[in-house]
Design a protein around this motif. Structure first.
Motif, PDB file in Angstrom:
ATOM      1  N   HIS A  68      35.363  41.244 -44.295  1.00 13.92           N
ATOM      2  CA  HIS A  68      36.559  40.879 -45.075  1.00 13.92           C
ATOM      3  C   HIS A  68      36.576  39.372 -45.384  1.00 13.92           C
ATOM      4  CE1 HIS A  68      40.733  40.580 -46.332  1.00 13.92           C
ATOM      5  NE2 HIS A  68      40.684  41.893 -46.506  1.00 13.92           N
ATOM      6  N   PRO A  69      36.956  39.007 -46.598  1.00 10.96           N
ATOM      7  CA  PRO A  69      37.013  37.587 -46.972  1.00 10.96           C
ATOM      8  C   PRO A  69      37.935  36.748 -46.078  1.00 10.96           C
ATOM      9  CG  PRO A  69      37.216  38.973 -48.922  1.00 10.96           C
ATOM     10  CD  PRO A  69      37.247  39.887 -47.739  1.00 10.96           C
ATOM     11  N   ASP A  70      39.003  37.350 -45.556  1.00 11.49           N
ATOM     12  CA  ASP A  70      39.921  36.595 -44.691  1.00 11.49           C
ATOM     13  C   ASP A  70      39.253  36.131 -43.394  1.00 11.49           C
ATOM     14  OD1 ASP A  70      41.915  36.900 -46.548  1.00 11.49           O
ATOM     15  OD2 ASP A  70      43.006  38.448 -45.437  1.00 11.49           O
ATOM     16  N   ALA A  71      38.195  36.817 -42.986  1.00 14.40           N
ATOM     17  CA  ALA A  71      37.504  36.464 -41.743  1.00 14.40           C
ATOM     18  C   ALA A  71      36.231  35.657 -41.986  1.00 14.40           C
ATOM     19  CB  ALA A  71      37.167  37.732 -40.960  1.00 14.40           C
ATOM     20  N   ALA A  72      35.903  35.425 -43.244  1.00 10.42           N
ATOM     21  CA  ALA A  72      34.635  34.766 -43.584  1.00 10.42           C
ATOM     22  C   ALA A  72      34.514  33.361 -42.995  1.00 10.42           C
ATOM     23  CB  ALA A  72      34.451  34.726 -45.098  1.00 10.42           C
ATOM     24  N   ASP A  73      35.620  32.622 -42.911  1.00  8.78           N
ATOM     25  CA  ASP A  73      35.574  31.251 -42.398  1.00  8.78           C
ATOM     26  C   ASP A  73      35.105  31.165 -40.945  1.00  8.78           C
ATOM     27  OD1 ASP A  73      36.333  30.164 -44.790  1.00  8.78           O
ATOM     28  OD2 ASP A  73      38.443  29.918 -44.230  1.00  8.78           O
ATOM     29  N   LEU A  74      35.267  32.246 -40.197  1.00  7.92           N
ATOM     30  CA  LEU A  74      34.849  32.230 -38.795  1.00  7.92           C
ATOM     31  C   LEU A  74      33.333  32.347 -38.643  1.00  7.92           C
ATOM     32  CD1 LEU A  74      37.596  34.532 -37.295  1.00  7.92           C
ATOM     33  CD2 LEU A  74      37.482  32.034 -37.213  1.00  7.92           C
ATOM     34  N   ASP A  75      32.669  32.881 -39.668  1.00  7.30           N
ATOM     35  CA  ASP A  75      31.217  33.039 -39.658  1.00  7.30           C
ATOM     36  C   ASP A  75      30.759  33.818 -38.422  1.00  7.30           C
ATOM     37  OD1 ASP A  75      28.592  32.803 -40.500  1.00  7.30           O
ATOM     38  OD2 ASP A  75      28.333  30.811 -39.615  1.00  7.30           O
ATOM     39  N   LEU A  76      31.312  35.016 -38.243  1.00  4.06           N
ATOM     40  CA  LEU A  76      30.995  35.846 -37.086  1.00  4.06           C
ATOM     41  C   LEU A  76      29.721  36.654 -37.311  1.00  4.06           C
ATOM     42  CD1 LEU A  76      34.538  37.246 -36.255  1.00  4.06           C
ATOM     43  CD2 LEU A  76      33.271  35.556 -34.958  1.00  4.06           C
ATOM     44  N   THR A  77      28.917  36.752 -36.267  1.00  4.34           N
ATOM     45  CA  THR A  77      27.767  37.649 -36.249  1.00  4.34           C
ATOM     46  C   THR A  77      27.826  38.434 -34.946  1.00  4.34           C
ATOM     47  OG1 THR A  77      26.360  35.946 -35.260  1.00  4.34           O
ATOM     48  CG2 THR A  77      26.254  36.193 -37.650  1.00  4.34           C
ATOM     49  N   GLU A  78      27.490  39.698 -35.045  1.00  2.00           N
ATOM     50  CA  GLU A  78      27.545  40.531 -33.847  1.00  2.00           C
ATOM     51  C   GLU A  78      26.302  40.318 -33.001  1.00  2.00           C
ATOM     52  OE1 GLU A  78      28.767  44.995 -32.468  1.00  2.00           O
ATOM     53  OE2 GLU A  78      28.325  44.640 -34.575  1.00  2.00           O
ATOM     54  N   ARG A  79      26.505  40.221 -31.702  1.00  2.00           N
ATOM     55  CA  ARG A  79      25.380  40.104 -30.775  1.00  2.00           C
ATOM     56  C   ARG A  79      24.684  41.448 -30.699  1.00  2.00           C
ATOM     57  NH1 ARG A  79      27.072  37.398 -25.204  1.00  2.00           N
ATOM     58  NH2 ARG A  79      25.289  38.688 -24.647  1.00  2.00           N
ATOM     59  N   GLU A  80      23.413  41.472 -31.003  1.00  4.99           N
ATOM     60  CA  GLU A  80      22.645  42.718 -31.003  1.00  4.99           C
ATOM     61  C   GLU A  80      22.623  43.381 -29.620  1.00  4.99           C
ATOM     62  OE1 GLU A  80      21.300  44.464 -33.558  1.00  4.99           O
ATOM     63  OE2 GLU A  80      22.250  43.010 -34.878  1.00  4.99           O
ATOM     64  N   ASP A  81      22.606  42.560 -28.562  1.00  2.27           N
ATOM     65  CA  ASP A  81      22.542  43.123 -27.211  1.00  2.27           C
ATOM     66  C   ASP A  81      23.851  43.775 -26.785  1.00  2.27           C
ATOM     67  OD1 ASP A  81      23.669  40.519 -27.183  1.00  2.27           O
ATOM     68  OD2 ASP A  81      23.231  40.288 -25.059  1.00  2.27           O
ATOM     69  N   CYS A  82      24.908  43.619 -27.579  1.00  2.83           N
ATOM     70  CA  CYS A  82      26.210  44.216 -27.253  1.00  2.83           C
ATOM     71  C   CYS A  82      26.686  45.188 -28.325  1.00  2.83           C
ATOM     72  CB  CYS A  82      27.261  43.117 -27.071  1.00  2.83           C
ATOM     73  SG  CYS A  82      26.901  41.986 -25.720  1.00  2.83           S
ATOM     74  N   LYS A  83      25.825  45.512 -29.266  1.00  2.00           N
ATOM     75  CA  LYS A  83      26.239  46.301 -30.420  1.00  2.00           C
ATOM     76  C   LYS A  83      26.694  47.715 -30.052  1.00  2.00           C
ATOM     77  CE  LYS A  83      25.037  46.403 -35.212  1.00  2.00           C
ATOM     78  NZ  LYS A  83      24.090  45.928 -36.184  1.00  2.00           N
ATOM     79  N   ASP A  84      25.974  48.371 -29.196  1.00  2.00           N
ATOM     80  CA  ASP A  84      26.311  49.738 -28.802  1.00  2.00           C
ATOM     81  C   ASP A  84      26.633  49.793 -27.319  1.00  2.00           C
ATOM     82  OD1 ASP A  84      25.929  51.052 -31.338  1.00  2.00           O
ATOM     83  OD2 ASP A  84      23.795  50.649 -31.080  1.00  2.00           O
ATOM     84  N   TYR A  85      27.380  48.836 -26.844  1.00  3.34           N
ATOM     85  CA  TYR A  85      27.657  48.704 -25.420  1.00  3.34           C
ATOM     86  C   TYR A  85      28.915  49.486 -25.048  1.00  3.34           C
ATOM     87  CZ  TYR A  85      28.209  46.430 -20.890  1.00  3.34           C
ATOM     88  OH  TYR A  85      28.328  46.173 -19.555  1.00  3.34           O
ATOM     89  N   THR A  86      28.771  50.337 -24.058  1.00  5.89           N
ATOM     90  CA  THR A  86      29.909  51.086 -23.520  1.00  5.89           C
ATOM     91  C   THR A  86      29.863  50.962 -22.010  1.00  5.89           C
ATOM     92  OG1 THR A  86      29.773  52.661 -25.339  1.00  5.89           O
ATOM     93  CG2 THR A  86      31.032  53.347 -23.432  1.00  5.89           C
ATOM     94  N   GLN A  87      31.026  50.699 -21.431  1.00  6.39           N
ATOM     95  CA  GLN A  87      31.109  50.610 -19.974  1.00  6.39           C
ATOM     96  C   GLN A  87      32.395  51.269 -19.527  1.00  6.39           C
ATOM     97  OE1 GLN A  87      30.460  46.675 -18.365  1.00  6.39           O
ATOM     98  NE2 GLN A  87      31.242  47.240 -16.367  1.00  6.39           N
TER      99      GLN A  87
END
Length: 111
Positions: A68-87
């Motif tokens: 979403h454009p509203d979140a673009a300023d944060l420049d977030l990237t997902e950590r691959e090592d936590c992408k499918d993490y369930t605990q």
């Protein structure tokens, strides 16, 4: 040397996920978020953890934060090592924040 981030330590902490689940139930919310900041060479490195017992909640917030454009300023990237993490029944996703100036004052309104 490996630089451990705050959220890695938090997820490894005994009882953290159980405490998070308890808080979610007590407050009757569907999403739990944690902002972490660690300093490397006097520069802040920020991360955001999102967790929920409902996969669709976490996945929809993930999509919003990454696209979403509203979140673009944060420049977030997902950590691959936590992408499918369930605990313990909790879906957990962790993001690195490319813009270190984005604090809780910028993130909270988005969530």
């Amino acid at each position: 040397p490996k630089r451990e981030l705050l959220l890695d330590n938090l997820l490894a902490k005994d009882g953290f996920v159980a405490s998070m689940k308890s808080c979610i139930a007590k407050e009757e919310v569907n999403l739990f978020g944690v902002l972490g900041v660690t300093f490397f060479d006097d520069k802040p490195k920020r991360e955001l953890l999102l967790a929920s017992a409902d996969n669709t909640v976490v996945d929809s917030f993930t999509q919003f934060l990454l696209e979403h454009p509203d979140a673009a300023d944060l420049d977030l990237t997902e950590r691959e090592d936590c992408k499918d993490y369930t605990q313990d029944g909790m879906k957990i996703r962790v993001f690195r924040q490319g813009n270190p100036k984005g604090s809780r004052k910028q993130i909270a309104p988005l969530l």
